[in-house]
Design an enzyme around this catalytic site. Structure first.
Site, short mmCIF file in Angstrom:
data_model
loop_
_atom_site.label_atom_id
_atom_site.label_comp_id
_atom_site.label_asym_id
_atom_site.label_seq_id
_atom_site.Cartn_x
_atom_site.Cartn_y
_atom_site.Cartn_z
N ARG A 35 0.43 -9.85 -1.70
CA ARG A 35 0.71 -10.01 -3.16
C ARG A 35 -0.48 -10.50 -3.67
NH1 ARG A 35 4.80 -11.93 0.40
NH2 ARG A 35 6.82 -11.06 0.07
N LYS A 60 5.41 -16.07 -0.43
CA LYS A 60 6.81 -16.37 -1.30
C LYS A 60 7.99 -17.05 -0.63
CE LYS A 60 9.54 -13.13 -4.04
NZ LYS A 60 9.71 -11.50 -4.57
N HIS A 132 0.38 -5.43 -8.48
CA HIS A 132 1.42 -5.27 -7.67
C HIS A 132 1.88 -3.88 -7.37
CE1 HIS A 132 4.97 -7.17 -5.49
NE2 HIS A 132 5.71 -6.04 -6.03
N ARG A 135 0.82 -2.97 -4.01
CA ARG A 135 1.34 -3.35 -2.93
C ARG A 135 2.38 -2.31 -2.89
NH1 ARG A 135 3.45 -7.84 0.09
NH2 ARG A 135 5.69 -8.21 0.09
N HIS A 166 8.24 -9.86 4.38
CA HIS A 166 9.48 -9.93 3.68
C HIS A 166 10.55 -10.81 4.60
CE1 HIS A 166 9.16 -5.82 1.28
NE2 HIS A 166 8.78 -7.00 0.56
N TYR A 175 11.83 -0.06 -0.78
CA TYR A 175 11.03 0.84 -1.16
C TYR A 175 11.29 2.39 -0.42
CZ TYR A 175 7.63 -2.90 -1.87
OH TYR A 175 7.15 -4.16 -2.61
#
Length: 189
Positions: A35, A60, A132, A135, A166, A175
């Site tokens: 990120r 995150k 982003h 990514r 994640h 994705y």
């Protein structure tokens, strides 16, 4: 990618480190799936140039993770570090990526620099490319490849989820739709 990297070297001829910083950042984002906030928060001690591993902290999801980088990325980071240290032998803080003033490159500085590079690269038409999106490209590329290879994508998804940091596999499964669309369109996203 090549047009973005080439444009980096034209953004600030009077301050070459600015272009080098942007080129290295864009290359790192594209090759690691990090990120943009994770990249600007990297400290010098988080980048193990000898082993090619990044320590990603303050993610995150409040977890730390180790991210291995390709040898070409490792070499680019090392080259940047040498140029950065030559330009700023007495750094103002421990940031890995520095602004043209010698302090930590901010998220706003990254966004503004990226917009400048994008414009120079002629990529401002249509929906503007964002950091982003690199990514997203990183995540979709192996998924498309796995589809082409007829691999068990569901079994491989946890590997990609771990790499991307994640908290849940469903975040990575997002994705899959883009990867399936790219596969059906005949190329990577």
């Amino acid at each position: 990618m090549a047009s973005l990297i080439d444009a980096c070297h034209r953004i600030s001829p009077e301050v070459p480190l600015k272009g080098r910083t942007m080129a290295t950042l864009i290359g790192l984002l594209a090759s690691s799936g990090l990120r943009s906030g994770e990249v600007v928060r990297l400290d010098r001690s988080d980048v193990d140039l000898a082993n090619g591993v990044l320590l990603i902290q303050k993610t995150k999801f409040r977890k730390d993770r180790l991210v291995p980088v390709h040898t070409t990325t490792q070499a680019a980071l090392g080259c940047y570090a040498r140029e950065r240290d030559a330009a700023f032998p007495m750094p103002k803080d421990q940031a890995f990526f520095l602004s043209s003033r010698g302090n930590r490159l901010s998220a706003t500085g990254l966004q503004n620099g990226f917009a400048e590079v994008r414009k120079l690269a002629g990529l401002d038409g249509g929906k503007p490319l964002r950091p982003h999106d690199l990514r997203h490209r990183f995540a979709v590329t192996p998924l498309s490849l796995w589809h082409q290879q007829r691999a068990d994508v569901q079994a491989l998804l946890p590997l990609l989820a771990t790499y991307l940091g994640h908290a849940s596999y469903s975040d990575t499964a997002y994705y899959l739709t883009a990867a399936e669309r790219a596969f059906l369109d005949g190329g990577a996203a």
